[in-house]
Design an enzyme around this catalytic site. Structure first.
Site, mmCIF file in Angstrom:
data_model
loop_
_atom_site.group_PDB
_atom_site.id
_atom_site.type_symbol
_atom_site.label_atom_id
_atom_site.label_comp_id
_atom_site.label_asym_id
_atom_site.label_seq_id
_atom_site.Cartn_x
_atom_site.Cartn_y
_atom_site.Cartn_z
ATOM 1 N N ASP A 161 0.912 -1.135 0.000
ATOM 2 C CA ASP A 161 0.000 0.000 0.000
ATOM 3 C C ASP A 161 0.952 1.184 0.000
ATOM 4 O O ASP A 161 1.578 1.472 1.033
ATOM 5 C CB ASP A 161 -0.885 0.001 1.254
ATOM 6 C CG ASP A 161 -1.898 1.134 1.193
ATOM 7 O OD1 ASP A 161 -1.496 2.256 0.838
ATOM 8 O OD2 ASP A 161 -3.076 0.907 1.488
ATOM 9 N N HIS A 162 1.114 1.848 -1.138
ATOM 10 C CA HIS A 162 2.239 2.785 -1.235
ATOM 11 C C HIS A 162 2.085 3.988 -0.303
ATOM 12 O O HIS A 162 3.061 4.668 -0.025
ATOM 13 C CB HIS A 162 2.508 3.207 -2.681
ATOM 14 C CG HIS A 162 1.470 4.097 -3.265
ATOM 15 N ND1 HIS A 162 0.329 3.623 -3.856
ATOM 16 C CD2 HIS A 162 1.393 5.444 -3.336
ATOM 17 C CE1 HIS A 162 -0.403 4.637 -4.258
ATOM 18 N NE2 HIS A 162 0.205 5.756 -3.966
ATOM 19 N N HIS A 211 -5.879 2.766 1.156
ATOM 20 C CA HIS A 211 -5.043 3.880 1.616
ATOM 21 C C HIS A 211 -5.637 4.602 2.827
ATOM 22 O O HIS A 211 -4.947 4.868 3.806
ATOM 23 C CB HIS A 211 -4.819 4.891 0.484
ATOM 24 C CG HIS A 211 -4.310 4.263 -0.782
ATOM 25 N ND1 HIS A 211 -3.330 3.297 -0.778
ATOM 26 C CD2 HIS A 211 -4.633 4.463 -2.078
ATOM 27 C CE1 HIS A 211 -3.079 2.923 -2.025
ATOM 28 N NE2 HIS A 211 -3.865 3.609 -2.840
#
Ligand code: NAP
Length: 479
Positions: free
Chosen positions: A179-180, A242
């Site tokens: 999950d950047h 996110h």
């Protein structure tokens, strides 16, 4: 100099957008900073029949596009570590060839049999690739880490199926779900901020917090990704992953805990306490939107974008109220929203305090904002005005004023974690189970009813319904 790591990376989808825009620049930066030096090799795979030389040229081009003032000698040395193999993920024989190439690069670059398998391909292939890695015996006696891009499923059932598929080949310990947002400096910094600013930590609970607002606003529309977006929508694309993970970083107890298994236990506890809505309560707690043209009628509405159904009911905006049945946060609304084609790009957390904070000499209704992007930082406001007089001593960043200037880019930081075996900044399966169960109720309700779309103009703050959502609790969005 940084501690050098060793591994053979096998990138599935090596000719694609993610690999070129994010992975190769991140690997290059790690090469420049010494994390990757002599003992690494990258095998790129995709169906198109490229040669090693052509593959290296495409990498050179993407590095020149993505990184300023880059030295061409550094690029030439770096790309010598890259090799290409044409490969169809469905063809078992290709995995044998891949295994042999990886073994020979292992000898050549002395990589200790370590492997990073990176899925930069469409999610429908994740299970197939993992199964073949197992059945064709690609795993080695070194470390074997599987990196999975989002989306991880499109609902609870498909996420579970995918998890079962990859779990046949890899243990939870070996799986790194990206999950950047968890690679972004400010999100990683939240635990440190809480730990080092004792007053802030003391008031971060339901006695002193009125509400918390998480906003992930984008000014761009879907651009060329209309086809993907039609299968997703903002609820799946931004909220399930996110936004939830940002809340996880902010709202767990014990920010001082750093061990990955313990951090995940805390997050799991938090997400498991999400108060799941019912079909009857969805509309009171979540609203959706889809962008229209802008005020001047110059921009494309979502329904006019390429690869989008002209009658599409997909959400490009969502806002909602989440609540957690956990002591620290009982009765504190977490308002969340994300949307495309909004007036600004801004990822931020606004923490709105109540009047009890005066016990600590802090003004009533103070708002602390943590900015995640486009630039990081914090701000304190009282009654809508920046707090300028003196120092409320609420938040201080750990180091110098330019602390964030040299922050690593998210993918760079996440790849270091993968090579180091640090799983703090990745999502675990049990967290995903809870978040999907929460999202599924909203999705199912929305899919069962025709929305009145489009309902907001491009380059605005989204649909008016979003303000009403907070107004019903006598609250207002800070941004
Ligand atoms: P993309 O540009 O379409 O690239 C897909 C890659 O898969 C290409 O290299 C393609 O090469 C390869 N491929 C397709 N079918 C194949 C097959 N049967 N066998 C072997 N290789 C095959 O996609 P992307 O945007 O890079 O996205 C990749 C993944 O990252 C997706 O899961 C996406 O959801 C995720 N992601 C992307 C972004 C982003 O910014 N792009 C952001 C977040 C997550 P060939 O056609 O030559 O086979």
């Amino acid at each position: 100099m940084s501690e050098e790591k060793s591994a053979v990376f096998i990138i599935f989808g090596a000719s694609g957008d993610l690999a070129h825009r994010k992975l190769y620049p991140a690997l290059f930066r790690l090469y420049k900073s010494g994390y990757l030096k002599d003992h690494f090799a990258v095998i790129g795979t995709a169906r198109r029949p490229w040669t090693d030389d052509y593959f290296r040229e495409t990498i050179e081009e993407s590095l020149n596009n993505e990184i300023k003032n880059i030295n061409s000698n550094d690029i030439s040395e770096f790309v010598k570590h890259f090799f290409y193999m044409s490969h169809d993920v469905n063809d078992a024989a290709h995995y044998i060839a891949l295994k042999e190439l990886a073994a020979s690069l292992d000898d050549q670059f002395e990589t200790n049999s370590n492997r990073v398998y990176y899925m930069a391909i469409a999610p429908r292939f994740f299970g197939t690739v993992a199964e073949h890695i197992n059945s064709e015996g690609l795993k080695t006696e070194g470390f074997n880490r599987l990196v999975i891009e989002k989306p991880f499923g499109r609902d609870y059932a498909s996420a579970e199926e995918l998890n079962n598929d990859i779990s046949q080949a890899f243990t939870e310990e070996e799986i790194y779900r990206i999950d950047h947002y968890l690679g972004k400096k400010m999100v990683q910094e939240i635990a440190n901020i809480r730990e080092k600013n004792t007053t802030f930590e003391k008031i971060l609970n339901n006695k002193y917090v009125s509400n918390i607002q998480v906003t992930l606003a984008e000014s761009l529309g879907v651009e060329e990704r209309g086809g993907y977006y039609e299968t997703s929508g903002v609820l799946r694309d931004m909220v399930q992953n996110h936004i939830m993970q940002i809340i996880g970083s902010l709202a767990v107890d014990h920010p001082e805990i750093k061990k990955d298994s313990e951090v995940h236990e805390l997050k799991n506890e938090l997400f498991a306490s999400l108060k799941i809505l019912t079909p009857e309560t969805v509309d009171d707690n979540f609203i959706r939107g889809q962008y229209d043209t802008d005020e001047k009628g110059q921009m494309k509405a979502y329904r006019q974008e390429d690869n989008v159904d002209p009658n599409s009911n997909i959400d490009t905006y969502a806002a909602g109220k989440m609540e957690f049945a956990i002591d620290r946060w009982e009765n504190v609304p977490f308002y969340v929203r994300s949307g495309k084609r909004l007036v600004d790009k801004s990822s931020r957390i606004d923490i709105v305090f109540n009047d009890k904070v005066t016990e600590f000499g802090i003004d009533a209704n103070t708002v602390v904002t943590l900015y995640i992007e486009p630039s990081e930082g914090s701000n304190i406001q009282v009654n809508g005005k920046d707090y300028l007089e003196g120092d409320q001593n609420l938040i201080k960043f750990p180091e110098q004023a330019d602390y964030f200037d040299n922050a690593r880019e998210a993918y760079e930081s996440l790849i270091i974690d993968i090579l180091s075996g640090n799983k703090v900044n990745f999502t675990f399966w049990n967290e995903l189970q809870s978040t999907w169960k929460y999202i599924d109720v909203i999705r199912q309700k929305w899919d069962s009813e025709e929305p009145d779309f489009p309902n907001y103009l491009s380059m605005t703050r989204g649909p008016a319904l979003s303000d009403l959502l907070l107004a019903q609790d006598n609250n207002k969005w800070v941004w």
